[in-house]
Each structure stands twice: as structure tokens, then as C-alpha cells.
Design a protein around this motif. Structure first.
Motif, PDB file in Angstrom:
ATOM      1  N   ASP A  32     -55.480   8.155  -6.421  1.00  0.00           N
ATOM      2  CA  ASP A  32     -56.188   7.027  -7.151  1.00  0.00           C
ATOM      3  C   ASP A  32     -56.227   7.093  -8.740  1.00  0.00           C
ATOM      4  N   ASP A  33     -57.298   7.373  -9.282  1.00  0.00           N
ATOM      5  CA  ASP A  33     -57.450   7.543 -10.686  1.00  0.00           C
ATOM      6  C   ASP A  33     -58.050   9.033 -11.152  1.00  0.00           C
ATOM      7  N   GLY A  73     -61.862   9.123  -9.309  1.00  0.00           N
ATOM      8  CA  GLY A  73     -61.634   8.833 -10.668  1.00  0.00           C
ATOM      9  C   GLY A  73     -62.256  10.204 -11.448  1.00  0.00           C
TER      10      GLY A  73
END
Length: 550
Positions: A32-33, A73
Motif C-alpha cells: 500500500d503506502d 502507511g
């Protein structure tokens, strides 16, 4: 440490994170991030450790199904494994002499509480070939740890040698090991648990890890369509139960199973664990609550764990009649697992399964005070089949006689008898939980899917324990024959390959067992034998287990 002790503890290996040098580039991966920094474990392997695959099961999420992890994240340190899930305190039988030395060395060195634990524990670990990329599409082996559903952690096992060996064989694979909740935190029983739909949480954790794998493993170089679930003991039983979930629908989460000392076990409804739920409620001060399960979610961790630890451990007198274990809950398991097998509700995937010859010895050290035929019958009647008739108990005791030469460790004649009933109890327990369920499972699926079976008879020289439970684990984690067989199976759905002896498939008509034993002067022997031992005894035992599940 003696060679004997080394042999005993050789079945389990501690994970070691070895950084090659200060200048070794830090491997990273983006999910993802989020950026995860792993460790270059060896020249040809990278490890990414302690990755959360579900939300922490703490606070109001305690005793609830696992919650999908939020998108990643920021930055993450993935250089060390996360804590084990809450463990049940190990209680070792009090013995004497050389037996005490053997058992103390085994349990102190490898099963003691030396791994950090916490409720925030739902993490997994990935070991990959260093050169694997998102385009590699490598097969994946997911390891489920052992521990009797009462303790355990992936930190006890080092998957690096397996990945290294797969590279040497030019069949590189990805190794994943996961945490899942155990003991009361993962396998709470009782009618309250059924009503809330939160039974078998440890199995749900495993399923969530499989879902995570489908989403993310390609970024590590793995192929989500080529996942094999693999485990030993409780981990192997878990593999078999994953094969029974959803009426046998894998949901595309795995394509094969590999089971070491574990098959669908004879367990009954989740209410069979009511006593332990009630004890936990009483021990935490929740007995007066309107909603006792909600109350348990608010109990301080240390108080809850203390109440859990007061329950029987698998080395206690009742031994393998476990307090905390998977049971039919109407959700994950819709019936007694062996009934589901009879109904054909099994994932149609190839599998490998096997046992150690003397599965019951370690678990029978807590019953040395049973010394007469009468006491053995009373033990069976009170612990294993409390609702069975005397005729049923008599049928069991007749096919598991007190004759020392027929007991376990098998093949040792009248020797290795710690008590007049020890070898008898060891034979019974090993068959009740391991050999008989495996044979039942394999015969039921004969002709329906590809399957292979093995029998480990190594370490027979270990006094009083013989080829004890877990003694086959060394063969796979320390680059033995089972390592190559595993890698072949994970890669090709067939354990056979050029580096190992031919392993014929198993069927009811030809019950072939690849048998590992110790030859003269310590030479390893691998040969095919037949799965026909103790046929009458296991047939009677299986029928009784179906009628009177734990």
C-alpha cells in the motif's frame, strides 16, 4: 549438552536473524503506502518479519473474529518477529532420574516461556529468495506452528534453510510463518461462545493470514494461486480443519496441504468446553455479569492469563483431552470434523500427511501413577469416554492390552517401561489422537484426491520416548529428506523428485508409507512400508471416537 539431549531437541530449531554485515543493503518492500525494511538473512535470502496481518485483537476486539488490517502507511521495521500470542504456562510432570533429565532438558531448552508474548500478536513473517521480484510467481509454503493449541510461536522455527535448499534445487519457494491465537484467547468454548459466533478464533486468524497472502504475496515474488498450507501437531490439525472449513471450499486461498502429526481429530460441539469457560469466568470475577463474554473483554490481561493458566495443560493428568482446542461451532466447523470427512465436505486438494511412530510417549509421562489394569480402565472411562458404557470401555482396553511388548515405544519388547501401564497408555494416546485419525482421513479420501503418507521411526534410541512426537520436524527444517519432499510438493504438487527416493501414493488398497528409520551406525534409511499396523485396534478406536468425541 549430551548427544541424547541434542537429539531430543533437534526437532525444533530457533529462528535466528543473521545480518551479513554492516554494509549489506537493507531490503525493502512497499505494501500500500507503507515501506517495510527487512533483513538480508543470508547472501541469497531476505526476511521480512513481524508484519501485522490483522488489527490487534485487544480491548473490545478480544474474543472477536480477526479484523482485516487497515491499509499500510509510513515506515515499518520488519527485522524482528513480533511477540507470540498469549501462551499457556507450561507445566512439566515431576519425574525422577534420567527421565527427569531428558524431559527437563527438552522442555526447558525449547518449550519454556522465553519468547515474549502479548495480545497484540497477529503478525506474519516472510522469507524469500533475495532475487525474487513481483514477476517471479514462486510457490508459497505457509507454516502453522505446533503447541497443542495452548502455546507456540513461529519464532521457534527457522525457515531460512528451507528457502536456501529450494534455491539449491532450482525450485525456489517463499516461506511464510504466522501467529495465531491459542489457548483461551484463541479456542474459548461454551454456549456463550457459540451464541456470539466467536468460536475457533485461532483458525479464523489462520484464514485471515491466508487472505492477506492472496492480496500481498505477489509483491514478495510469490504466486497467490500456488499456496500450500503446512504445519506440525496443532499446526497440522489446523491444516486439516482449513480443508474442512466452508464445506471444503478453499475460497482459492490454498491449493494443497502438508500435515506432520495431525489430522481431523475426534472433537465434538463447542459446549464440550463449557467447564473451562465457566472456570475462566469464575477466575476473573465475571461470574455475576449479565454478559460474561463482554465482561471477559474488560478483564486486565494479567488476570485473564492467570485464570487461563489454572486450566489443565497438555502435560497434565488428562493430557491430550485438551481444555482448549478446536470444536464444532456452527460457523467454522459445522459438525464434528470426522463427520465432515464422512460427509465428503473436504477440500479437493492434494495432501501429504504423516506421523511419528511413538506419538503418545511424551503425553503419557503424567500418568505414571496408573499402574494396574483396573486403573487404566478407570482412566479411559473417566477422562476419554465419560459417557460410554462399560462394554465400550472394555472393548478399548481389550485391543490396547497391558502386554509390554505391544506398547509404545513400539518395537522395544518388554523394555522402556516406566510403569506397568506406561507403554499401554502411550500406545492408546498415540493412536487416539494421531495414527487412527490419520488413517481414517486417508481411507475416507482414497481415490478422491492425490495423497501421500509417511511414518517417522527415527530417534528410536531415545530412552522411554522412542520416535517421539515432533521428532520428524528436524528432518524438514534441517535439510533432511523431508525438506526436499516438501519443496517438490509445494512446487509440483508431488513430493517426488530426482534427489529423493520414489514415494508412491497412498490408497486404501495400497496404503504405502514412506518410512524413515535409523539403520546401523546411524545411517538414515528410507523405505516404503504398509499402513496396516494395529488395524483392529484402530478400527474399534475410530468407531468409539466418532460416537464419543472429546
Amino acid at each position: 549438552m549430551t548427544l541424547l539431549t541434542l537429539g531430543l531437541i533437534g526437532g525444533l530449531v530457533l529462528h535466528a536473524n543473521v545480518v551479513l554485515s554492516a554494509t549489506t543493503p537493507t531490503p525493502t518492500i512497499v505494501l500500500d503506502d507503507g515501506t517495510f525494511s527487512g533483513v538480508a538473512t543470508t547472501i541469497d535470502t531476505h526476511s521480512f518479519l513481524g508484519i501485522p496481518f490483522a488489527e490487534p485483537p485487544v480491548g473490545d476486539l478480544r474474543f472477536r473474529l480477526p479484523t482485516k488490517v487497515a491499509p499500510y502507511g509510513g515506515t515499518y521495521d520488519a527485522t524482528a518477529m513480533g511477540p507470540a500470542c498469549p501462551q499457556q504456562t507450561v507445566v512439566v510432570p515431576i519425574l525422577t532420574g534420567v527421565v527427569q533429565k531428558i524431559v527437563s532438558d527438552l522442555w526447558e531448552e525449547w518449550y519454556s516461556q522465553k519468547y515474549p508474548s502479548a495480545e497484540d500478536c497477529l503478525t506474519l513473517n516472510i522469507i524469500k529468495p533475495a532475487n525474487a521480484t513481483a514477476d517471479s510467481k514462486l510457490p508459497v509454503a505457509m507454516w502453522l506452528f505446533a503447541g497443542g493449541f495452548e502455546f507456540g510461536t513461529p519464532a521457534r522455527y527457522d525457515g531460512v534453510p528451507i528457502v536456501q535448499r529450494s534455491i539449491e534445487m532450482d525450485q525456489p519457494i517463499i516461506y511464510i510463518s504466522i501467529n495465531y491465537r491459542v489457548s483461551a484467547f484463541g479456542f474459548l468454548g461454551g454456549k456463550e461462545v457459540r451464541e456470539a459466533g466467536v468460536g475457533n478464533l485461532g483458525l479464523h486468524d489462520q484464514r485471515e493470514a491466508l487472505r492477506w497472502t492472496q492480496k500481498y504475496i505477489h509483491l514478495f515474488g510469490g504466486d497467490p494461486s500456488k499456496v500450500t498450507i503446512w504445519g506440525e501437531s496443532a499446526g497440522a490439525i489446523s491444516v486439516s480443519l482449513q480443508m474442512l472449513a466452508n464445506g471444503g471450499d478453499t475460497e482459492g486461498l490454498f491449493r494443497a496441504g502438508y500435515m506432520q502429526s495431525g489430522s481431523p481429530v475426534p472433537v465434538g460441539p463447542i459446549e464440550n468446553g463449557q467447564k473451562y469457560y465457566n472456570d475462566l469466568v469464575a477466575g476473573t470475577g465475571c461470574a455475576g455479569a449479565t454478559d460474561t463474554l463482554a465482561c471477559l473483554r474488560t478483564v486486565p490481561y494479567t488476570k485473564l492469563k492467570a485464570a487461563q493458566d489454572a486450566s489443565p495443560f497438555f502435560l497434565s493428568y488428562q493430557s491430550l483431552v485438551l481444555a482448549w482446542l478446536p470444536r464444532e461451532d456452527g460457523v467454522f466447523l459445522t459438525d464434528n470434523p470426522q463427520r465432515l470427512v464422512q460427509q465428503g465436505k473436504v477440500a479437493n486438494v492434494p495432501f501429504v500427511t504423516g506421523d511419528c511412530d511413538d506419538e503418545g510417549t511424551v503425553f503419557s509421562l503424567s500418568t505414571l501413577n496408573i499402574t494396574t489394569d483396573k486403573e487404566f480402565s478407570e482412566y479411559i472411562a473417566s477422562v476419554w469416554a465419560p459417557t460410554a458404557s462399560k462394554a465400550t470401555v472394555d472393548a478399548l482396553t481389550s485391543v490396547y492390552p497391558s502386554d509390554l511388548s505391544s506398547g509404545s515405544p513400539f518395537g522395544t519388547g518388554i523394555l522402556q517401561a516406566l510403569s506397568p501401564q506406561y507403554k499401554r497408555i502411550a500406545s492408546f494416546q498415540g493412536d487416539a489422537v494421531f495414527h487412527a485419525p490419520r488413517r481414517f482421513f486417508q481411507h475416507a479420501l482414497s481415490g478422491k484426491q492425490n495423497q501421500w503418507a509417511y511414518l517417522n521411526k527415527r530417534f528410536k534410541a531415545v530412552p522411554f520416548l522412542g520416535s517421539f512426537h515432533t521428532s520428524d520436524v528436524r528432518n524438514v527444517f534441517n535439510k533432511g529428506e523431508l525438506t526436499d519432499y516438501l519443496i517438490n510438493f509445494v512446487t509440483n504438487l508431488d513430493p517426488n523428485g530426482p534427489t529423493v527416493p520414489a514415494w508412491p501414493q497412498y490408497s486404501a488398497e495400497k496404503p504405502n508409507l514412506m518410512t524413515f528409520s535409523d539403520g546401523l551406525f546411524g545411517k538414515a534409511v528410507t523405505e516404503v512400508t504398509q499402513d496396516t499396523f494395529r488395524g483392529e485396534a484402530m478400527g474399534i478406536l475410530t468407531n468409539i471416537s466418532l460416537e464419543f468425541p472429546i
